[in-house]
Scaffold this active site. Sequence first.
Site, PDB file in Angstrom:
ATOM      1  N   ARG A 111       0.941  -1.054   0.064  1.00 24.58           N
ATOM      2  CA  ARG A 111       0.159   0.069   0.079  1.00 24.58           C
ATOM      3  C   ARG A 111       0.743   1.129  -0.054  1.00 24.58           C
ATOM      4  O   ARG A 111       1.603   1.493   0.897  1.00 24.58           O
ATOM      5  CB  ARG A 111      -0.982  -0.089   1.250  1.00 24.58           C
ATOM      6  CG  ARG A 111      -1.859   1.159   1.625  1.00 24.58           C
ATOM      7  CD  ARG A 111      -2.773   1.286   0.400  1.00 24.58           C
ATOM      8  NE  ARG A 111      -3.566   2.394   0.703  1.00 24.58           N
ATOM      9  CZ  ARG A 111      -3.529   3.760   0.101  1.00 24.58           C
ATOM     10  NH1 ARG A 111      -2.300   4.092  -0.443  1.00 24.58           N
ATOM     11  NH2 ARG A 111      -4.122   4.821   0.375  1.00 24.58           N
ATOM     12  N   HIS A 114       2.017   7.088   1.732  1.00 24.97           N
ATOM     13  CA  HIS A 114       0.794   8.080   1.712  1.00 24.97           C
ATOM     14  C   HIS A 114       0.607   8.726   3.061  1.00 24.97           C
ATOM     15  O   HIS A 114       1.199   8.152   4.135  1.00 24.97           O
ATOM     16  CB  HIS A 114      -0.669   7.487   1.165  1.00 24.97           C
ATOM     17  CG  HIS A 114      -1.129   6.359   2.143  1.00 24.97           C
ATOM     18  ND1 HIS A 114      -0.884   5.217   2.148  1.00 24.97           N
ATOM     19  CD2 HIS A 114      -2.110   6.806   2.799  1.00 24.97           C
ATOM     20  CE1 HIS A 114      -1.500   4.480   3.167  1.00 24.97           C
ATOM     21  NE2 HIS A 114      -2.328   5.481   3.631  1.00 24.97           N
ATOM     22  N   HIS A 116      -2.983  11.002   5.070  1.00 27.08           N
ATOM     23  CA  HIS A 116      -4.441  11.527   4.763  1.00 27.08           C
ATOM     24  C   HIS A 116      -4.847  12.424   5.963  1.00 27.08           C
ATOM     25  O   HIS A 116      -3.974  12.669   6.984  1.00 27.08           O
ATOM     26  CB  HIS A 116      -5.338  10.371   4.389  1.00 27.08           C
ATOM     27  CG  HIS A 116      -4.918   9.178   5.450  1.00 27.08           C
ATOM     28  ND1 HIS A 116      -5.313   9.053   6.799  1.00 27.08           N
ATOM     29  CD2 HIS A 116      -4.475   8.045   4.990  1.00 27.08           C
ATOM     30  CE1 HIS A 116      -4.622   7.788   7.116  1.00 27.08           C
ATOM     31  NE2 HIS A 116      -4.412   7.173   6.065  1.00 27.08           N
ATOM     32  N   GLU A 120      -5.845   7.043  11.408  1.00 20.23           N
ATOM     33  CA  GLU A 120      -6.004   5.501  11.108  1.00 20.23           C
ATOM     34  C   GLU A 120      -5.675   4.632  11.884  1.00 20.23           C
ATOM     35  O   GLU A 120      -4.375   4.662  12.435  1.00 20.23           O
ATOM     36  CB  GLU A 120      -5.002   5.405   9.858  1.00 20.23           C
ATOM     37  CG  GLU A 120      -5.037   3.944   9.273  1.00 20.23           C
ATOM     38  CD  GLU A 120      -4.219   3.619   8.097  1.00 20.23           C
ATOM     39  OE1 GLU A 120      -4.193   4.507   7.258  1.00 20.23           O
ATOM     40  OE2 GLU A 120      -3.443   2.605   7.919  1.00 20.23           O
ATOM     41  N   HIS A 159       2.925   7.159   5.919  1.00 21.85           N
ATOM     42  CA  HIS A 159       3.329   5.782   6.452  1.00 21.85           C
ATOM     43  C   HIS A 159       2.905   4.720   5.100  1.00 21.85           C
ATOM     44  O   HIS A 159       2.676   5.246   3.880  1.00 21.85           O
ATOM     45  CB  HIS A 159       2.025   5.109   7.290  1.00 21.85           C
ATOM     46  CG  HIS A 159       0.515   5.442   7.102  1.00 21.85           C
ATOM     47  ND1 HIS A 159       0.039   6.732   7.190  1.00 21.85           N
ATOM     48  CD2 HIS A 159      -0.363   4.802   6.475  1.00 21.85           C
ATOM     49  CE1 HIS A 159      -1.248   6.850   6.794  1.00 21.85           C
ATOM     50  NE2 HIS A 159      -1.506   5.496   6.456  1.00 21.85           N
ATOM     51  N   GLU A 182     -10.565   5.367   1.439  1.00 26.32           N
ATOM     52  CA  GLU A 182      -9.475   4.730   1.146  1.00 26.32           C
ATOM     53  C   GLU A 182      -8.791   5.321  -0.102  1.00 26.32           C
ATOM     54  O   GLU A 182      -7.762   5.154  -0.461  1.00 26.32           O
ATOM     55  CB  GLU A 182      -9.365   3.264   1.332  1.00 26.32           C
ATOM     56  CG  GLU A 182      -8.041   2.788   1.172  1.00 26.32           C
ATOM     57  CD  GLU A 182      -6.955   3.264   2.369  1.00 26.32           C
ATOM     58  OE1 GLU A 182      -7.144   3.703   3.281  1.00 26.32           O
ATOM     59  OE2 GLU A 182      -5.567   3.083   1.754  1.00 26.32           O
TER      60      GLU A 182
HETATM   61 MN    MN Z   1      -3.501   5.078   5.415  1.00 23.44          MN
END
Ligand code: MN
Length: 403
Positions: A111, A114, A116, A120, A159, A182
């Site tokens: 993943r 990124h 946000h 999370e 992360h 997401e």
């Molecule tokens: Mn995330």
Amino acid sequence: MEPTDDTSPHHETPTFGDPDLPQEGEVNTVDDPAATVMTGPQNPVIESQFPNQMDAPATDISTQQFFWSSFNISPRRVQRGGWARELTQPDFGISEEIAGVNMYLEAGGIRELHWHQTAEWAMMTRGHCRITTLSRNGLPSVDDVEEGDLWYFPPGLPHSLQGLGPDGAEFVLAFDDGAQSESNTLLLTDWFAHTPPEVLAKNFGVAQEVFSDIPLHNLWIFPGDVPGPLDADRAAAGVQPGGEAVIFRLSRSTPVYENSGGSIRIADSTNYPASKTVAAGLVTIEPGAMRELHWHPNADEWQYWLKGQGRMTVFNTGPHANTTDFRAGDVGVVKRNLGHYVENTGSETAVVLETFRSDHYEEVSLANWLSHLPPSLVSAHLGIPEEVLATFPRGTQGITPLR
Ligand code: MN
Ligand code: MN
């Protein structure tokens, strides 16, 4: 209210709750079974999943906002390397405080790097995963997590996640905002692709040509090589010992409540200081046992069913009370202060994850409340003799023990 005459069809019907008229609930139809006949289109497959909704307990009354949904009905975004599916508030209206994501990364699957706008919180549900972060104090972390482990990233914390061998990683994310998706994240590759090359060159002190082969579309999830030993990655990232823990091994923690009926483990900022906006409970309920009648004063409960099956009735003002069935993969939401229980209706241990948008876990146990009142006061309300009240549990049990 005036006494009713014998022509009333509901004269002998017992009443529940307030004397609101008209009386609702199937209890009022015992002498009028035709009232419950359903003649329209029906989907027997779906109906078979909701026995407590199709044939509701007689005590259920009226309706309320849907509190059942499921990752099982959420479309998956699939890419090489893994997939994700989510339940945001637009998908599940009651889910105002938490948005949930169920994600899988194959071994080596990444993943992408990124960050946000929201925090999370996550729990691993299967396999192994390597996570990297950089704290607000500039301290890096690299950790490996497995089933039952948590991580927490505050808003804006950069992360990455990567599946490890042999089977990759599956986990559930709880964002502390029902609107977060997401697919709504700030991605490293997007920023590179949308920054003038001469700016990138100046920023990193290299020639523009260094950036001639960067991806022009983001990666989001993509396949990668299974990373090597943790210590080597930690050394390469410059991880120093002694930073604040990013992860917490919830399933290895000591239960707060435990008896023959099951157990409750809790992680919040009191034992997991990093988790500043999400508190969680990991609950096991044995067949026939029940998460006792209770409510939560400080936050909505967002629950994710990991194993087994059960039913839950949510008690609301009005009165409104509705019962729905849950199975593994399903998601429930109970608004703060609404009364509820969760009963195992299956033959295997039910495992339910509860999350709350708060720095700490709070609940009020009905049994604990009633055992801390003058018995005469309780007896005056319920018509139950004081000597019988004395046999009620004397405090919070969490789970009802098996009899
Ligand atoms: Mn995330
Ligand atoms: Mn609860």
